[in-house]
Design an enzyme around this catalytic site. Sequence first.
Site, short mmCIF file in Angstrom:
data_model
loop_
_atom_site.label_atom_id
_atom_site.label_comp_id
_atom_site.label_asym_id
_atom_site.label_seq_id
_atom_site.Cartn_x
_atom_site.Cartn_y
_atom_site.Cartn_z
N HIS A 1 -7.54 -5.70 -65.01
CA HIS A 1 -6.66 -4.87 -64.11
C HIS A 1 -5.52 -5.45 -63.53
O HIS A 1 -5.33 -6.57 -62.97
CB HIS A 1 -7.83 -4.28 -63.10
CG HIS A 1 -8.32 -5.35 -62.18
ND1 HIS A 1 -9.28 -5.05 -61.39
CD2 HIS A 1 -8.39 -6.49 -62.04
CE1 HIS A 1 -9.78 -6.02 -60.59
NE2 HIS A 1 -9.31 -7.16 -61.04
N ASN A 2 -4.48 -4.47 -63.29
CA ASN A 2 -3.21 -4.88 -62.77
C ASN A 2 -2.46 -5.83 -63.47
O ASN A 2 -1.47 -6.33 -62.94
CB ASN A 2 -3.36 -5.11 -61.20
CG ASN A 2 -3.83 -4.06 -60.42
OD1 ASN A 2 -5.32 -4.04 -60.19
ND2 ASN A 2 -3.22 -3.14 -60.31
#
Length: 344
Positions: free
Chosen positions: A243-244
């Site tokens: 994520h991210n």
Amino acid sequence: MQSLSLKQLADLIGATIHLSGNDTEDTQINSLSTLANAGIGQISFLSNSKYRSDLADTRAQAVILHPDELSNCPCTALVHANPYVGFALVAQALDSTPDAASGIHPSAVIADDVILGENVSVGAQAVIETGVVLGDNVQIGAGSFVGKNCRLGSQTKIWANVTLYHNTIMGENCLVQSATVIGSDGFGYANDKGKWIKIPQLGRVVIGDRVEIGASTTIDRGALEDTIIADGVIIDNQIQIAHNVEIGENTAMAACSVIAGSTKVGKNCSVAGLCGFNGHIEICDNSHFTGMSMVTKSVTEPGLYSSGMPAVPNLEWRKNAVQLKKISSIAQRVKVLEKQQTTK
């Protein structure tokens, strides 16, 4: 089977034709093969000097090669400054790969409000949920799932059994191979006295144009902000992007590499197989990593980086492991000797 003339292929790739035998500019080429196996109606290429010995005996109708190799070619040649690029362009022109889907299959489940561009194809048992927008000529393979509010740009092709979670954004001319999952939850948890408390992943995955993603790869959605894959990125099979993560334009990643959360990889980078990147670090543009590199800190200078150790016979490895355990004591002894030398 599609075929193109030698002149058409030469014009396509920007090559110069040098005819041989009974060939003419109208001689038809219908497929590609290796120098060793090519025959009548087939074209091959030479871009690696270790295959030069195959050139002398090739039975190919034509060969794409560098000007320096022309004197060694026994057949018609398409002379190109970069034969591998020439080969890639010819391979695209003669590509016989079928469509991922053709038309809208009766068993496909498509929400009433889905916006379909022109010539969209959806395969058998595919599911497309509410709020989805599909651009012109998008192909969704059999058994694929496109979650709520996803948006796919024109010419994008999704092979069978791909899962796109809700709110995934994908640009134009993208390609996703089978069994890939995009937009699944990132690995976000808080620990409360030994008990794991899940943190909902509220961001999206945003993918640019001309991105290709291999089979069985996973790209997690952002926790709060988005996971971002920029234009022109190519991602191999069985890769994990957490994520991210942000990956810059035209970066390439080979199979089985992993990037932990919130790491930013720059533009025009290359990552060989089995590399691992720690979370919350930044990799500058034009950084390149050889196989099995473990990247634990930010990289601020462009260049080539390595850390994986090549395999050696087990007996040699065991001896090295024993010596490695002694390295601290050896370092201490060196310090003592250095101190003794400076006091003399």
